[in-house]
Design a protein around this motif. Sequence first.
Motif, short mmCIF file in Angstrom:
data_model
loop_
_atom_site.label_atom_id
_atom_site.label_comp_id
_atom_site.label_asym_id
_atom_site.label_seq_id
_atom_site.Cartn_x
_atom_site.Cartn_y
_atom_site.Cartn_z
N CYS A 304 0.75 -1.21 0.10
CA CYS A 304 -0.31 -0.17 0.05
C CYS A 304 0.86 1.36 -0.02
O CYS A 304 1.97 1.18 0.56
CB CYS A 304 -0.68 -0.03 1.20
N TYR A 330 -2.27 -3.29 -5.31
CA TYR A 330 -2.69 -2.74 -4.12
C TYR A 330 -3.19 -3.82 -3.09
O TYR A 330 -4.07 -4.40 -3.81
CB TYR A 330 -3.85 -1.64 -4.36
N SER A 332 -5.18 -3.81 -0.90
CA SER A 332 -6.54 -3.72 -0.62
C SER A 332 -7.39 -4.20 -1.64
O SER A 332 -8.63 -4.60 -1.59
CB SER A 332 -6.96 -2.33 -0.26
N GLU A 333 -7.08 -4.17 -2.86
CA GLU A 333 -7.60 -4.76 -4.22
C GLU A 333 -7.58 -6.02 -4.36
O GLU A 333 -8.66 -6.92 -4.57
CB GLU A 333 -7.39 -3.93 -5.61
N ASP A 358 -4.49 -4.26 5.32
CA ASP A 358 -4.83 -4.82 3.89
C ASP A 358 -3.78 -5.71 3.38
O ASP A 358 -3.94 -6.86 2.70
CB ASP A 358 -4.78 -3.74 2.86
N GLU A 612 -8.94 -1.89 7.81
CA GLU A 612 -8.94 -2.01 6.24
C GLU A 612 -9.63 -0.77 5.91
O GLU A 612 -10.39 -0.11 6.53
CB GLU A 612 -9.80 -3.14 5.83
#
Length: 612
Positions: A304, A330, A332-333, A358, A612
């Motif tokens: 990140c 990323y 988080s994705e 994340d 998150e």
Amino acid sequence: MCGIVAYLGQKQAYPILIKGLKRLEYRGYDSAGVALVDSEMAVYKCKGKVSDLEAHANGKNINGTIGIGHTRWATHGEPNDANAHPHYSESKKLVIIHNGIIENYASLKKEMIKRGHTFLSDTDTEVLVHLIEDIQEKEKVDLFEALRMALNEVIGAYAIVVMSKDDPNKLIAAKKGSPMVIGIGKDDFYIASDATPIVEYTKNVVYLEDEEIALLDRNEELKIFNIKNQSKTPYIQELELQLEAIEKGGYEHFMLKEIYEQPKSILDSMRGRINAAQGIVSLGGISDYETKMINAKRFIIVACGTSWHAGLVAEYLIEEYARIPVEVEYASEFRYRNPILNEDDVVIAISQSGETADTLAAIELAKSKGATIIGICNVVGSSIARATHAGSYTHAGPEIGVASTKAFTAQVTVLTLLALSLGKKKGTIPHSKFAQILSELESVPSKIETLLKKDNQIEYISEIFKNATNFLYLGRGCSFPVALEGALKLKEISYIHAEGYPAAEMKHGPIALIDAEMPVVVIATKGPSYEKVVSNIQEVKARKGKIIAIVTEGDVTVKEMADYSIEIPETDESLVPLISVIPLQLLSYYIAVMRGCNVDQPRNLAKSVTVE
Ligand code: AGP
């Protein structure tokens, strides 16, 4: 994110808690509070800084040799006095501090409201302390058992400390997903989110593992149990952290200190890992996985923010020198899109703090699909470092400024070593190129030393552009991630809107923004795409944009075209990010200082993003 400090012993707790909370300020927060037990329990908390808390507690009873303290970074409920921690239980006999998120708090709260509980805040944390007391009363069990049972009911992440008015000899701490360390003094205990509040009192620490509960008793030794009530032997480690490393050492801000530390931190990242004369690169921590990496079908880098930018630089280097396909995601994705992964994939997780929620979740997902996980972390013993199969520490030393600087260059250094060592083992990098980069790498710290001497020139440019409302950053090749990083630094600490783009992409949209008011920072160092970047600069100039160019020493062409230019020492193209990022860090630093911003603790930001 939230910071936790607690003390139990012979000394007055309040000064230790306040000092500890100040040490944790770097994590980012918006309210602070403490609870102490003297003859009575006292809770002082308010929105704002730890200094506001001190003013709030001034003149009140702050006695007590047991206490808990907290800095809150708002998740559930706005930053205000009521939502600040510590939180009381229904009877006000218990108090809790918490870092993390209780995901099923809403249903638990509903249940308890039905049973007559009243809540004073919007937080998930308050629900947990009510639940603990509820169980204690219903099941007629002691506090430890009630807390253990409550933790079996909650879903989510937590690092908590609970204190009881009725038993001022005990603290109970537990953790899952959020970090927690316990310091063991001569006749006292310290608890904190990281070792920074503890280091000046003791070097003996225990890092709590997930789903462990620690029982601290004034008259007994530390006891640890897991959530299933099995007793565990505390593993006492010696802290390597030095107090000087977490102090400003004469600099006005931690960020400036950390920018200036880069010649040393880069050297520390390479120390014992390269020998240019003998053509050796070795990353000990991952040597057992090198064959796996060389034979990998692809690498997936998850990270990140700034660490993601370091991953983008690595993509260029690993593909170029080790000829292994790299995808940079990323975290988080990645974690939410059901990625296709198999046992031939190697996932590289990059994180300064080693606690980013994340990135941690992305690692767990990749692991569950059979991939091999390599970590590149700065914080030794952090959750990510422990969750990976193997890894390399970046050895940048503690980074306190929220805006990452020396951690980025340390990450890029280690990733460069990784690309070189894999390339050498695979035979995909020509010997002469390998030797040249290695010896260039050794000279990077001294080149940065030279560059840092020009910081008054960058301060001068900062003065000119400090009132700009937008900035564009452009770069090509491995200078593109540097453009992204330069833009992120400026946004984070000066609150000026900034975008980073690959220079050639400008004409596909951002060029519409360019006018005489728009500063455009271009990384235009010597290399294969130099001429292309020159053309991009022409395009900006034709629209009256103001060019601030980062150029190689001795450059003539770009210097003539640019409104302002900063010369950086020449190096191999693949090492340019390590040097070209320095003036961008300084530019954002000086602009932020000139705008009166809080450089080390920018608004809304947290150092380690544990939610998150
Ligand atoms: C960098 O300046 C930021 N504060 C932020 O983007 C940071 O890099 C990101 O949150 C990732 O943190 P990590 O490296 O600790 O995982």
